[in-house]
Design a protein around this motif. Structure first.
Motif, short mmCIF file in Angstrom:
data_model
loop_
_atom_site.label_atom_id
_atom_site.label_comp_id
_atom_site.label_asym_id
_atom_site.label_seq_id
_atom_site.Cartn_x
_atom_site.Cartn_y
_atom_site.Cartn_z
N GLU A 64 9.99 12.95 -15.49
CA GLU A 64 8.58 12.80 -15.49
C GLU A 64 7.87 11.56 -16.03
N MET A 65 8.79 10.89 -16.96
CA MET A 65 8.21 9.79 -17.60
C MET A 65 7.98 8.62 -16.72
N VAL A 66 8.89 8.36 -15.67
CA VAL A 66 8.90 7.42 -14.88
C VAL A 66 8.31 7.74 -13.43
N ASP A 67 7.68 6.83 -12.85
CA ASP A 67 6.87 7.21 -11.57
C ASP A 67 7.65 6.21 -10.53
N PHE A 68 8.49 6.63 -9.65
CA PHE A 68 9.11 5.79 -8.45
C PHE A 68 8.25 5.73 -7.27
N SER A 69 7.01 6.48 -7.27
CA SER A 69 6.51 6.66 -5.98
C SER A 69 5.75 5.07 -5.49
N SER A 70 5.36 4.43 -6.55
CA SER A 70 4.93 3.19 -5.93
C SER A 70 5.25 2.14 -6.54
N PRO A 71 5.78 0.93 -6.05
CA PRO A 71 6.61 -0.24 -6.31
C PRO A 71 5.72 -0.91 -7.49
N LEU A 72 6.66 -1.55 -8.54
CA LEU A 72 6.06 -2.40 -9.65
C LEU A 72 5.16 -3.56 -9.07
#
Ligand SMILES: [Fe+2]
Length: 511
Positions: A64-72
């Motif tokens: 939940e803490m890290v969102d991989f849905s959009s690139p950095l």
């Protein structure tokens, strides 16, 4: 109880890891970080003396803490997702390199960590995830290019561009030396610089060694010659640079064993190493990799004397082993061109020119990004008194003006250790009861008691341990509108937000 089937063997993985979507990547990552060697650190593991496989990644933050849905992007490169992904990528990149515990008497837990680190399962998960993760954290790098490398189509243009960058590099100050010479505690910040050098940079030569195996003729001979960087060995392999890194570490009372100071690695510094491993591992990108080698060698050559002089000045020349910087052999651009570039263009043709430029320019950009991260981290860490004063001002303001702020309260037991991490928002740390040890660099910690407060800017690395029976603390978010009303906020705004510090090499003349 029904046993959950692994995503590896449930038959639903795409045949091509390049098409892995973020949802599947996130679930595979949870499996990867469950590897025991990657568990969060315990109180006694600020430094790991004897276990090169023990690399805490904060597995509990994946999900939940890290969102991989959009690139950095350039603005989120040092976020929690950026930090944790770079830690994971470093573990993946180093899973095909040899590490051996420093003592022949290997404890059972170290042996088990090593088996898990090198296991087929861990490596297979790494292989599946690496393309997705590299796209996630490195996909924005072209946005930092000072120009479009594909616009370079001939040798003269490439040569002129590389010459320009070399001129700027050799005529400018190293960001690291400049930052260290400007802080109040130079020894403390110089040690953090050395931790990056002995730790995050330790396997960069191994990344380049990935270009040595295979059969591709004259350019391969060039790579082999390029790797002769020190006079006492045939290759820049870790056996050579490793000895010098160890001596540098020991001369400054740091632990010389691989990744002993893992928790204090910065996102930017790990990013350079991981990107180099990625571009040198993907042999369809040979020309980019050669461009990257060219820049990396040029950057080291332009800064090594400054770094040696800075360390000798800070710690005393007689106390500091700087042979890592002093013993390297310099090369002219003409030599580099004849060794690396010319043979490659002859072998691959003119279509490789833009790719060499792309590798060179991306390598420049990620080095600049890492320098920016270092400057932001240690400008903040060196100004604890200002951060505490600012935090007091903020708390006084929200109390006197009854500003509604979510306190975000935590209660932690004795010895609860928070593996180094960053937050994605500006925060205060407010101690309500108990005692906490807080650190934002290796070798320097602060003790916080009830009533103590501290400002922690977003994306800045820190960790903590509870020293009392329990500790209750709050982490309210510092909102920009209130922040700007507190005296001193400008001085605490990290350089990453105030200027385009990722473009530190100035203007470039167009090819
Ligand atoms: Fe924190």
């Amino acid at each position: 109880m029904e046993k959950k089937q692994s995503a590896i063997c449930d038959g639903s993985l795409p045949a091509d890891p390049m098409t892995l979507d973020h949802g599947r990547a996130a679930s595979l990552l949870l499996e990867y970080v469950a590897t025991p060697a990657f568990r969060s650190a315990e109180e006694h593991e600020k430094v790991v003396q004897d276990n090169p496989f023990r690399r805490p990644v904060r597995p509990e933050d994946f999900g939940e803490m890290v969102d991989f849905s959009s690139p950095l992007t350039e603005h989120t490169a040092f976020s929690l997702g950026g930090l944790l992904t770079q830690r994971v990528l470093m573990n993946m990149n180093e899973a095909d390199l040899v590490f051996v515990p420093p003592s022949p008497e290997v404890a059972d837990d170290v042996r088990r960590d090593g088996e898990a680190f090198y296991s087929a399962r861990t490596r297979m998960l790494g292989t599946l995830l690496q393309p997705f993760l590299e796209r996630h954290v490195f996909g924005f790098l072209p946005s930092l290019h000072e120009f479009d490398p594909s616009s370079i189509s001939n040798k003269e243009g490439l040569r002129r561009y590389i010459r320009d960058v070399e001129t700027r590099l050799t005529s400018s100050d190293s960001t690291y030396a400049r930052v260290i010479n400007a802080v109040s505690d130079r020894e403390q910040v110089a040690r953090q610089f050395v931790i990056q050098v002995i730790g995050t940079e330790a396997t960069r030569a191994s990344a380049f060694l990935r270009l040595l195996a295979g059969i591709y003729g004259p350019p391969q001979h060039g790579v082999a010659r390029w790797l002769h960087r020190y006079p006492d060995n045939n290759l820049v392999c870790e056996a050579v640079t490793g000895d010098r890194r160890s001596r540098l570490a020991m001369s400054l009372d740091l632990v010389p064993h691989p990744h002993a100071h893992w928790q204090f690695y910065l996102t930017g510094a790990m990013g350079v190493t991981n990107w180099l491993h990625g571009v040198c591992r993907d042999h369809s990108k040979l020309a980019e990799a050669i461009g990257a080698m060219l820049y990396a060698g040029m950057d080291f050559q332009a800064t090594r004397r400054q770094h040696s002089a800075m360390l000798s000045d800070v710690f005393g020349a007689e106390n500091t082993d700087t042979t890592l910087f002093d013993d390297a052999v310099d090369r002219s651009l003409e030599e580099e061109w004849e060794t690396l570039v010319d043979p490659l263009i002859q072998r691959l043709g003119d279509r490789s020119i833009a790719a060499i430029a792309r590798g060179f320019e991306t390598c420049r950009a990620i080095h600049a990004l890492a320098a920016c991260d270092f400057e932001a981290q240690f400008t903040w860490a060196d100004r604890s008194d200002q951060s505490i004063r600012f935090a007091r001002g903020f708390m006084d303001k929200i109390k006197s003006e009854h500003i509604d702020v979510d306190l975000e309260t935590f209660i932690e037991p004795r010895e609860m250790c928070s593996t180094t991490h960053v937050h994605d928002t500006d925060r205060l740390l407010v101690i309500e009861s108990g005692t906490m040890e807080f650190w934002n660099s290796f070798g320097h910690s602060m003790q916080f008691d009830p009533g103590d407060v501290m400002f922690v800017p977003r994306h800045r690395l820190h960790g903590s341990t509870v020293l009392s029976e329990s500790c209750t603390y709050h982490q309210p978010i510092v909102t920009p509108d209130v922040m700007r009303t507190i005296p001193g906020w400008e001085e605490l705004t990290p350089p990453e937000r105030t200027s385009s510090c990722t473009r530190t090499t100035g203007n470039v003349s167009r090819p």
